[in-house]
Write a protein that holds these residues in place. Structure first.
Motif, PDB file in Angstrom:
ATOM      1  N   ILE A 301       0.852  -1.194   0.000  1.00  0.00           N
ATOM      2  CA  ILE A 301       0.000   0.000   0.000  1.00  0.00           C
ATOM      3  C   ILE A 301       0.885   1.240   0.000  1.00  0.00           C
ATOM      4  O   ILE A 301       1.939   1.266   0.634  1.00  0.00           O
ATOM      5  CB  ILE A 301      -0.919  -0.002   1.239  1.00  0.00           C
ATOM      6  N   SER A 305      -1.070   6.098   2.601  1.00  0.00           N
ATOM      7  CA  SER A 305      -2.226   5.456   3.229  1.00  0.00           C
ATOM      8  C   SER A 305      -1.837   4.495   4.338  1.00  0.00           C
ATOM      9  O   SER A 305      -2.662   4.178   5.195  1.00  0.00           O
ATOM     10  CB  SER A 305      -3.039   4.694   2.174  1.00  0.00           C
ATOM     11  N   ALA A 306      -0.594   4.005   4.310  1.00  0.00           N
ATOM     12  CA  ALA A 306      -0.120   3.060   5.320  1.00  0.00           C
ATOM     13  C   ALA A 306       1.348   3.355   5.617  1.00  0.00           C
ATOM     14  O   ALA A 306       2.247   2.663   5.135  1.00  0.00           O
ATOM     15  CB  ALA A 306      -0.300   1.624   4.836  1.00  0.00           C
ATOM     16  N   THR A 318      -3.627   1.575  -3.590  1.00  0.00           N
ATOM     17  CA  THR A 318      -4.485   2.069  -2.524  1.00  0.00           C
ATOM     18  C   THR A 318      -5.068   0.884  -1.756  1.00  0.00           C
ATOM     19  O   THR A 318      -5.088  -0.260  -2.243  1.00  0.00           O
ATOM     20  CB  THR A 318      -5.643   2.915  -3.069  1.00  0.00           C
ATOM     21  N   THR A 319      -5.546   1.162  -0.572  1.00  0.00           N
ATOM     22  CA  THR A 319      -6.207   0.129   0.225  1.00  0.00           C
ATOM     23  C   THR A 319      -7.392  -0.446  -0.537  1.00  0.00           C
ATOM     24  O   THR A 319      -7.601  -1.664  -0.565  1.00  0.00           O
ATOM     25  CB  THR A 319      -6.670   0.726   1.560  1.00  0.00           C
ATOM     26  N   ARG A 320      -8.162   0.408  -1.151  1.00  0.00           N
ATOM     27  CA  ARG A 320      -9.351  -0.041  -1.874  1.00  0.00           C
ATOM     28  C   ARG A 320      -8.978  -0.964  -3.038  1.00  0.00           C
ATOM     29  O   ARG A 320      -9.642  -1.983  -3.277  1.00  0.00           O
ATOM     30  CB  ARG A 320     -10.136   1.168  -2.394  1.00  0.00           C
ATOM     31  N   LYS A 323      -8.015  -4.410  -1.723  1.00  0.00           N
ATOM     32  CA  LYS A 323      -9.192  -5.114  -1.233  1.00  0.00           C
ATOM     33  C   LYS A 323      -9.997  -5.703  -2.395  1.00  0.00           C
ATOM     34  O   LYS A 323     -10.494  -6.837  -2.302  1.00  0.00           O
ATOM     35  CB  LYS A 323     -10.061  -4.164  -0.400  1.00  0.00           C
ATOM     36  N   ILE A 351      -3.849   4.671  11.315  1.00  0.00           N
ATOM     37  CA  ILE A 351      -4.429   4.376  10.007  1.00  0.00           C
ATOM     38  C   ILE A 351      -3.883   3.081   9.413  1.00  0.00           C
ATOM     39  O   ILE A 351      -4.622   2.354   8.726  1.00  0.00           O
ATOM     40  CB  ILE A 351      -4.247   5.551   9.023  1.00  0.00           C
ATOM     41  N   THR A 352      -2.622   2.763   9.674  1.00  0.00           N
ATOM     42  CA  THR A 352      -2.060   1.519   9.138  1.00  0.00           C
ATOM     43  C   THR A 352      -2.627   0.313   9.871  1.00  0.00           C
ATOM     44  O   THR A 352      -2.990  -0.690   9.243  1.00  0.00           O
ATOM     45  CB  THR A 352      -0.529   1.526   9.242  1.00  0.00           C
ATOM     46  N   ALA A 355      -6.177  -0.276   8.681  1.00  0.00           N
ATOM     47  CA  ALA A 355      -6.201  -0.885   7.344  1.00  0.00           C
ATOM     48  C   ALA A 355      -5.801  -2.352   7.409  1.00  0.00           C
ATOM     49  O   ALA A 355      -6.423  -3.211   6.770  1.00  0.00           O
ATOM     50  CB  ALA A 355      -5.263  -0.119   6.408  1.00  0.00           C
ATOM     51  N   ASP A 358      -8.563  -4.496   8.701  1.00  0.00           N
ATOM     52  CA  ASP A 358      -9.609  -4.654   7.698  1.00  0.00           C
ATOM     53  C   ASP A 358      -9.216  -5.713   6.672  1.00  0.00           C
ATOM     54  O   ASP A 358     -10.063  -6.498   6.212  1.00  0.00           O
ATOM     55  CB  ASP A 358      -9.876  -3.319   7.009  1.00  0.00           C
TER      56      ASP A 358
END
Length: 388
Positions: A301, A305-306, A318-320, A323, A351-352, A355, A358
């Motif tokens: 990532i 974002s991480a 990205t995380t999205r 996923k 935030i990491t 994520a 998740d």
């Protein structure tokens, strides 16, 4: 100064047993005489942990010291491996299992349904528990690697409640720790499955033979060499695949070596040129029906974002995006998974860790799904008909 006293008439005032004024502070206590001596359980019911309270297990799952309890049966186990002395840059991933569990606090069995998967992984009759952490030595890497292998092998011998793998063994989701932990994991899995394929999401290849300064056999074992060592030991099938690679290399020789270890590369930029559906197709075609292990380095990532990782590389997925790729892999023959390299001392506002937690929830859904889920908004709308 005089403070007003308000008396509420009706049902509430009838139940009011005491009204106390102390130092000008109004204290309204509504307690019926019959409730004065009730216990917590009698008055309020079960002791339910809030998202921000209670013992720290993944998603508030039942916790068990599985390594010392051979009678603990389960289908999927969460296992922490707080090892970080195989890193080549920033350490701190020994606190990764803690950070991931902390990031999962807002998750729980009763609120596990996601629109993306269209299911709750905890409602399929499987027993999913948190088996705690392997007590690895922080002083002796050879000892620590053996401890992790023995721990993983021990859990694979536990009985299942509802066997969901062809081998009848439970599946383990490992919380790293640095990426070195995959070598003892592959050694343990090899005893059950033989050589297996790996789907590896990472910014780095991790197939290098050794790093400069290597002088002993043990000094070859690092978070960037474990796949090379696994191939030497015959632990890998020859159809593994990377996703998200973007690290700097010595040259084309690194790519040639990577192919010899048995990997195919999907780079970070391929997501722009190929798109997610094609990346999913390539991975599924590469793996086929082989027993496959999923390994996710959080540095796949983008560090925006991480940020909490030991070897950050700019320009990641990205995380999205990740996923969505993971959802597209449902139905493959997964035998285990991990998420590694979370180093919370470099995080911001958790935030990491959030994520990472998740992603672990996605792993649980991935293990259960027989095929990629159909997005909920694309499903036909079913309306009830009034027959009258």
């Amino acid at each position: 100064m005089h403070y007003p006293v308000f008396i509420v008439l009706g049902a509430l005032s009838a139940a009011a047993h005491s009204v106390q004024l102390d130092a000008g502070i109004q204290d309204f206590r509504v307690i019926s005489p019959a409730q004065e001596d009730l216990t917590w359980l009698e008055k309020y019911g079960a002791q339910i942990d809030q998202p921000f309270s209670g013992p720290l297990s993944f998603s508030h799952l039942p916790y068990s010291r599985c390594l010392e309890n051979p009678d603990e049966a389960f289908d999927i186990a969460i296992l922490g491996m707080p090892f970080d002395t195989g890193v080549t840059y920033r350490n701190g991933a020994r606190f990764g299992p803690y950070a991931i569990r902390s990031g999962s606090r807002r998750q729980r069995e009763s609120r596990g349904y996601t629109m993306a998967w269209g299911t709750n992984p905890y409602e399929h009759g499987l027993k999913i528990i948190d088996c705690g952490d392997v007590p690895v030595s922080p002083f002796d890497n050879a000892l620590a690697v053996d401890q992790m292998e023995v721990a993983y092998s021990t859990l694979l011998k536990h009985d299942t409640v509802n066997a969901t793998t062809p081998s009848g063994t439970p599946r383990i989701v490992s919380l790293g720790g640095d990426h070195t932990i995959v070598l003892p994991i592959l050694r343990a899995l090899n005893k059950v499955h033989g050589p297996i394929s790996v789907i590896h999401f990472d910014a780095h290849l991790d197939t290098w033979p050794a790093y400069a300064g290597t002088t002993t056999d043990q000094s070859r074992v690092t978070h960037g060499t474990f796949f090379y060592l696994a191939q030497e030991e015959g632990l890998l099938a020859n159809n593994s695949i990377h996703g998200g690679i973007r690290c700097k290399l010595e040259g084309v020789s690194d790519l040639q070596n990577d192919q010899e270890v048995g990997f195919q590369i999907i780079s970070t930029d391929d997501i722009d040129d190929l798109g997610i559906p094609e990346i999913v197709r390539l991975i599924r075609a590469r793996i086929g029906d082989s027993p496959v292990y999923l390994s996710v380095d959080i540095d796949v990532i983008d560090p925006g974002s991480a940020p909490a990782t030991g070897t950050p590389e700019a320009g990641g997925w990205t995380t999205r995006e990740l996923k969505r790729i993971i959802r597209g892999l449902a139905g493959l023959n997964f035998v285990g998974a991990d998420l590694v390299e979370v180093s919370p001392s470099y995080d911001h506002a958790e935030i990491t860790g959030i994520a990472a937690a998740d992603f672990i929830h996605d792993f649980l859904s991935l293990f259960i799904a027989e095929e990629p889920p159909q997005p909920l908004h694309r499903l036909p709308v079913v309306t009830e008909k009034d027959e009258l």
